[in-house]
Design an enzyme around this catalytic site. Structure first.
Site, PDB file in Angstrom:
ATOM      1  N   GLN A  17       0.772  -1.246   0.000  1.00 30.16           N
ATOM      2  CA  GLN A  17       0.000   0.000   0.000  1.00 30.16           C
ATOM      3  C   GLN A  17       0.811   1.308   0.000  1.00 30.16           C
ATOM      4  O   GLN A  17       0.487   2.241  -0.735  1.00 30.16           O
ATOM      5  CB  GLN A  17      -0.952   0.020   1.210  1.00 30.16           C
ATOM      6  CG  GLN A  17      -1.880   1.203   1.202  1.00 30.16           C
ATOM      7  CD  GLN A  17      -2.791   1.324   2.414  1.00 30.16           C
ATOM      8  OE1 GLN A  17      -3.329   2.377   2.658  1.00 30.16           O
ATOM      9  NE2 GLN A  17      -2.985   0.266   3.174  1.00 30.16           N
ATOM     10  N   LYS A 136      10.687  -5.275   9.378  1.00 29.35           N
ATOM     11  CA  LYS A 136       9.597  -5.175   8.401  1.00 29.35           C
ATOM     12  C   LYS A 136       8.418  -4.515   9.108  1.00 29.35           C
ATOM     13  O   LYS A 136       8.167  -4.782  10.282  1.00 29.35           O
ATOM     14  CB  LYS A 136       9.165  -6.558   7.947  1.00 29.35           C
ATOM     15  CG  LYS A 136      10.139  -7.239   7.015  1.00 29.35           C
ATOM     16  CD  LYS A 136       9.547  -8.533   6.509  1.00 29.35           C
ATOM     17  CE  LYS A 136      10.460  -9.166   5.485  1.00 29.35           C
ATOM     18  NZ  LYS A 136       9.908 -10.422   4.955  1.00 29.35           N
ATOM     19  N   GLU A 139       1.174  -1.268   8.260  1.00 26.08           N
ATOM     20  CA  GLU A 139       0.379  -0.129   8.721  1.00 26.08           C
ATOM     21  C   GLU A 139       0.267   0.029  10.247  1.00 26.08           C
ATOM     22  O   GLU A 139       0.664   1.036  10.819  1.00 26.08           O
ATOM     23  CB  GLU A 139      -1.040  -0.273   8.124  1.00 26.08           C
ATOM     24  CG  GLU A 139      -2.089   0.675   8.670  1.00 26.08           C
ATOM     25  CD  GLU A 139      -1.842   2.115   8.269  1.00 26.08           C
ATOM     26  OE1 GLU A 139      -1.563   2.374   7.089  1.00 26.08           O
ATOM     27  OE2 GLU A 139      -1.926   2.993   9.151  1.00 26.08           O
ATOM     28  N   ASP A 168       0.556   3.712   6.052  1.00 24.14           N
ATOM     29  CA  ASP A 168       0.838   3.339   4.660  1.00 24.14           C
ATOM     30  C   ASP A 168       0.582   4.493   3.703  1.00 24.14           C
ATOM     31  O   ASP A 168       1.494   5.044   3.093  1.00 24.14           O
ATOM     32  CB  ASP A 168      -0.047   2.155   4.259  1.00 24.14           C
ATOM     33  CG  ASP A 168       0.529   0.832   4.727  1.00 24.14           C
ATOM     34  OD1 ASP A 168       1.718   0.791   5.067  1.00 24.14           O
ATOM     35  OD2 ASP A 168      -0.210  -0.161   4.736  1.00 24.14           O
ATOM     36  N   GLY A 247      -7.874  20.412  19.626  1.00 23.13           N
ATOM     37  CA  GLY A 247      -7.480  21.798  19.374  1.00 23.13           C
ATOM     38  C   GLY A 247      -8.005  22.711  20.459  1.00 23.13           C
ATOM     39  O   GLY A 247      -8.400  22.251  21.541  1.00 23.13           O
ATOM     40  N   GLY A 248      -8.052  23.987  20.168  1.00 25.62           N
ATOM     41  CA  GLY A 248      -8.477  24.970  21.166  1.00 25.62           C
ATOM     42  C   GLY A 248      -9.987  25.118  21.275  1.00 25.62           C
ATOM     43  O   GLY A 248     -10.476  25.827  22.151  1.00 25.62           O
ATOM     44  N   GLN A 249     -10.737  24.484  20.382  1.00 27.38           N
ATOM     45  CA  GLN A 249     -12.195  24.598  20.416  1.00 27.38           C
ATOM     46  C   GLN A 249     -12.765  23.239  20.794  1.00 27.38           C
ATOM     47  O   GLN A 249     -12.700  22.304  20.007  1.00 27.38           O
ATOM     48  CB  GLN A 249     -12.737  25.012  19.031  1.00 27.38           C
ATOM     49  CG  GLN A 249     -12.112  26.282  18.464  1.00 27.38           C
ATOM     50  CD  GLN A 249     -12.583  27.553  19.143  1.00 27.38           C
ATOM     51  OE1 GLN A 249     -13.473  27.533  20.007  1.00 27.38           O
ATOM     52  NE2 GLN A 249     -11.988  28.676  18.778  1.00 27.38           N
TER      53      GLN A 249
HETATM   54  N1  CAO Z   1      11.937 -10.330  -9.071  1.00 29.92           N
HETATM   55  C1  CAO Z   1      12.598 -11.079  -8.171  1.00 29.92           C
HETATM   56  N2  CAO Z   1      12.538 -10.885  -6.851  1.00 29.92           N
HETATM   57  C2  CAO Z   1      11.762  -9.872  -6.409  1.00 29.92           C
HETATM   58  C3  CAO Z   1      11.042  -9.039  -7.294  1.00 29.92           C
HETATM   59  C4  CAO Z   1      11.168  -9.309  -8.680  1.00 29.92           C
HETATM   60  N3  CAO Z   1      10.518  -8.591  -9.589  1.00 29.92           N
HETATM   61  N4  CAO Z   1      10.371  -8.145  -6.564  1.00 29.92           N
HETATM   62  C5  CAO Z   1      10.653  -8.396  -5.268  1.00 29.92           C
HETATM   63  N5  CAO Z   1      11.490  -9.430  -5.166  1.00 29.92           N
HETATM   64  C6  CAO Z   1      12.040 -10.015  -3.953  1.00 29.92           C
HETATM   65  C7  CAO Z   1      12.861  -9.075  -3.128  1.00 29.92           C
HETATM   66  O1  CAO Z   1      14.139  -8.913  -3.691  1.00 29.92           O
HETATM   67  C8  CAO Z   1      12.880  -9.785  -1.781  1.00 29.92           C
HETATM   68  O2  CAO Z   1      13.869 -10.789  -1.825  1.00 29.92           O
HETATM   69  P1  CAO Z   1      14.918 -11.052  -0.603  1.00 29.92           P
HETATM   70  O3  CAO Z   1      14.091 -11.220   0.619  1.00 29.92           O
HETATM   71  O4  CAO Z   1      15.597 -12.299  -1.044  1.00 29.92           O
HETATM   72  O5  CAO Z   1      15.816  -9.893  -0.539  1.00 29.92           O
HETATM   73  C9  CAO Z   1      11.537 -10.501  -1.764  1.00 29.92           C
HETATM   74  O6  CAO Z   1      10.990 -10.357  -3.092  1.00 29.92           O
HETATM   75  C10 CAO Z   1      10.505 -10.043  -0.763  1.00 29.92           C
HETATM   76  O7  CAO Z   1      10.508  -8.660  -0.593  1.00 29.92           O
HETATM   77  P2  CAO Z   1      10.040  -8.055   0.813  1.00 29.92           P
HETATM   78  O8  CAO Z   1      10.907  -8.624   1.895  1.00 29.92           O
HETATM   79  O9  CAO Z   1      10.002  -6.593   0.681  1.00 29.92           O
HETATM   80  O10 CAO Z   1       8.548  -8.622   0.917  1.00 29.92           O
HETATM   81  P3  CAO Z   1       7.762  -9.231   2.170  1.00 29.92           P
HETATM   82  O11 CAO Z   1       6.452  -9.631   1.620  1.00 29.92           O
HETATM   83  O12 CAO Z   1       8.516 -10.280   2.877  1.00 29.92           O
HETATM   84  O13 CAO Z   1       7.584  -7.991   3.175  1.00 29.92           O
HETATM   85  C11 CAO Z   1       6.850  -5.787   3.808  1.00 29.92           C
HETATM   86  C12 CAO Z   1       6.591  -7.038   2.950  1.00 29.92           C
HETATM   87  C13 CAO Z   1       5.809  -4.748   3.404  1.00 29.92           C
HETATM   88  C14 CAO Z   1       6.685  -6.129   5.294  1.00 29.92           C
HETATM   89  C15 CAO Z   1       8.275  -5.255   3.535  1.00 29.92           C
HETATM   90  O14 CAO Z   1       8.422  -5.092   2.150  1.00 29.92           O
HETATM   91  C16 CAO Z   1       8.582  -3.960   4.224  1.00 29.92           C
HETATM   92  O15 CAO Z   1       8.826  -3.899   5.434  1.00 29.92           O
HETATM   93  N6  CAO Z   1       8.608  -2.840   3.462  1.00 29.92           N
HETATM   94  C17 CAO Z   1       8.986  -1.540   3.977  1.00 29.92           C
HETATM   95  C18 CAO Z   1       7.891  -0.920   4.785  1.00 29.92           C
HETATM   96  C19 CAO Z   1       6.611  -0.825   4.017  1.00 29.92           C
HETATM   97  O16 CAO Z   1       6.496  -0.284   2.945  1.00 29.92           O
HETATM   98  N7  CAO Z   1       5.552  -1.303   4.642  1.00 29.92           N
HETATM   99  C20 CAO Z   1       4.240  -1.060   4.104  1.00 29.92           C
HETATM  100  C21 CAO Z   1       3.531  -2.300   3.924  1.00 29.92           C
HETATM  101  S1  CAO Z   1       1.894  -1.999   3.423  1.00 29.92           S
HETATM  102  O17 CAO Z   1       2.041  -0.813   2.396  1.00 29.92           O
END
Ligand code: CAO
Length: 415
Positions: A17, A136, A139, A168, A247-249
């Protein structure tokens, strides 16, 4: 008509998101947003919270309008070369992977700079540098770590998260501002830069008033507009203030006619000081206008609970819309508690493009929230989200790949 960000190319490496909120806004302002997704799977939200089998979810479609989708396996050596070609062609790379994921893929800041020194690399992460930087984050984690949860809810209950996606979508908004600012600076310097919006920071920025209150509390030991005053006790930290205005109101949510059966038959009522006499007249408490216990804002603070109870006796005799109409006649600030159903059906929001109906080839028609930011010289036309890999061939051709090369890369699993 031209668009504000015409000519800006975004390599959109975002998912879920926060990142997609940011790149969708940039697309609405006219940027060419090329969303890079994993072949075969795509953004995980395509399949999350599905309401129709095998069709891109509303979660995905409502966050990815006006983008193009290409599928690249960026861990495949040949796929990496395609990503490099895209980096050379784009102005901004936006990503919100887990910390370190881009580096592990081989695309460090240094490497990206080598490929394109004008490239702006914009990231959403859960936390900035510090003890949690490797975490990681989703939201609600951000809402909790950014100060929103501890200050939301009622005094006698646990911390509460809000429905507004301030972690997010809120951080996506912050990132979008960082990106356009960096693009502006690049017109002077010719250089790209890193842009970081941490979700904890974004939420805290939106909770700025609560850090204000923390310092007020430390200095004076009380906050007279909080419901804890005068009966409750204040602790060391800003307490949850229920529906107090912040706020103030002073304000509160009051029942309206029908509240027994309609969970949203309520109105937000603000006892704004300049219209106090009018409030007294409307609710039939004319004597409060001159009573020294009620006549001034300071005198009213110890009685807020009773005052709102008295006003509620009046609002309960009216529907929220009837109350709105009457109160607005006297410029008394108030607002109905609108349900999502009422918002979806509100004609004025359709008229302004804030609620838009979109047609999708596999889903059919659905409602979405359009661009909330209106530019007079850059109108937004909301276009449906792309199917997975819908534009792979188109974008590859633009990058200079021949049909034979595209077909070979596909066979190799790179795209
Ligand atoms: N081709 C090959 N690999 C790909 C790819 C592609 N096109 N796109 C993504 N990947 C891989 C990444 O390289 C990663 O690999 P490694 O773990 O080996 O480095 C893997 O996909 C997973 O990516 P991720 O760790 O970002 O995904 P997740 O689902 O495990 O975690 C989230 C999701 C949201 C918790 C994490 O991305 C995060 O903390 N992001 C930052 C904060 C954030 O934006 N949070 C908001 C979440 S809701 O909007």
């Amino acid at each position: 008509m031209s668009k504000a960000l015409d000519g800006v190319r975004i390599l959109d490496f975002t998912h879920v998101q926060s990142g997609p909120t940011c790149t969708q806004l940039l697309a609405w302002f006219g940027a060419d947003v090329i969303k890079v997704e994993r072949a075969g799977a795509g953004d995980i939200t395509r399949e999350q919270l599905r309401d129709i089998p095998d069709v891109d979810s509303l979660y995905f479609t409502m966050l990815n309008h006006n983008k193009r989708s290409v599928t690249i396996d960026t861990k495949n050596p040949e796929g990496k070369l395609v990503l490099e070609a895209l980096i050379q062609k784009c102005d901004v790379l936006v990503e919100n992977f887990a910390p370190g994921a881009l580096d592990r893929m081989g695309f460090t800041w240094e490497r990206i700079q080598e490929l394109n020194p004008r490239m702006i690399v914009a990231s959403v992460k859960g936390f900035g540098p510090g003890p949690y930087e490797d975490c990681k984050v989703y939201e609600n984690v951000a809402q909790c770590a950014g100060g929103a949860a501890s200050t939301t809810g009622f005094d006698d209950g646990p911390p509460v998260v809000t429905g507004a996606q301030i972690g997010d979508s809120g951080t996506g908004l912050h990132l979008a501002l960082g990106i356009v600012t960096a693009l502006y600076q690049r017109t002077q310097t010719g250089r790209g830069q890193k842009v970081l919006a941490a979700m904890q920071d974004g939420v805290l920025n939106l909770c700025r008033v609560k850090l204000r209150d923390q310092q007020r509390l430390e200095r004076t030991g009380t906050m007279k507009e909080y419901p804890q005053y005068p009966n409750g006790m204040f602790g060391e930290a800003v307490p949850r203030a229920g529906n107090a205005s912040g706020g103030g109101q002073p304000g509160w949510i009051l029942k309206c006619k029908g509240w027994e059966t309609d969970p949203n038959a309520y109105i937000y009522f603000i006892t704004q000081a300049p219209v106090w006499t009018k409030i007294c007249n409307v609710i039939g408490k004319e004597e409060w206008a001159s009573d020294p216990d009620y006549a001034t804002p300071a005198a009213r603070l110890p009685h807020l609970k009773d005052i709102f109870a008295e006003i509620e006796r009046w609002t309960m005799t009216k529907t929220k819309f009837e109350a709105m109409q009457i109160l607005n006649r006297y410029d008394i600030p108030c607002g109905p508690i609108l349900s999502m159903k009422e918002i979806a059906e509100e004609p004025s929001l359709r008229k302004t493009g804030t609620i838009v109906e979109v047609d999708h080839p596999t889903r059919g028609k659905y409602l979405t929230v359009g661009n909330p930011i209106k530019l007079s010289d850059s109108p937004t036309e909301v276009k449906r989200s792309p199917l997975l890999g819908e534009h792979t061939d188109e974008v590859m051709t633009e990058l200079g790949y021949s049909p034979e090369q595209i077909s070979a890369l596909r066979t190799a699993g790179a795209i």
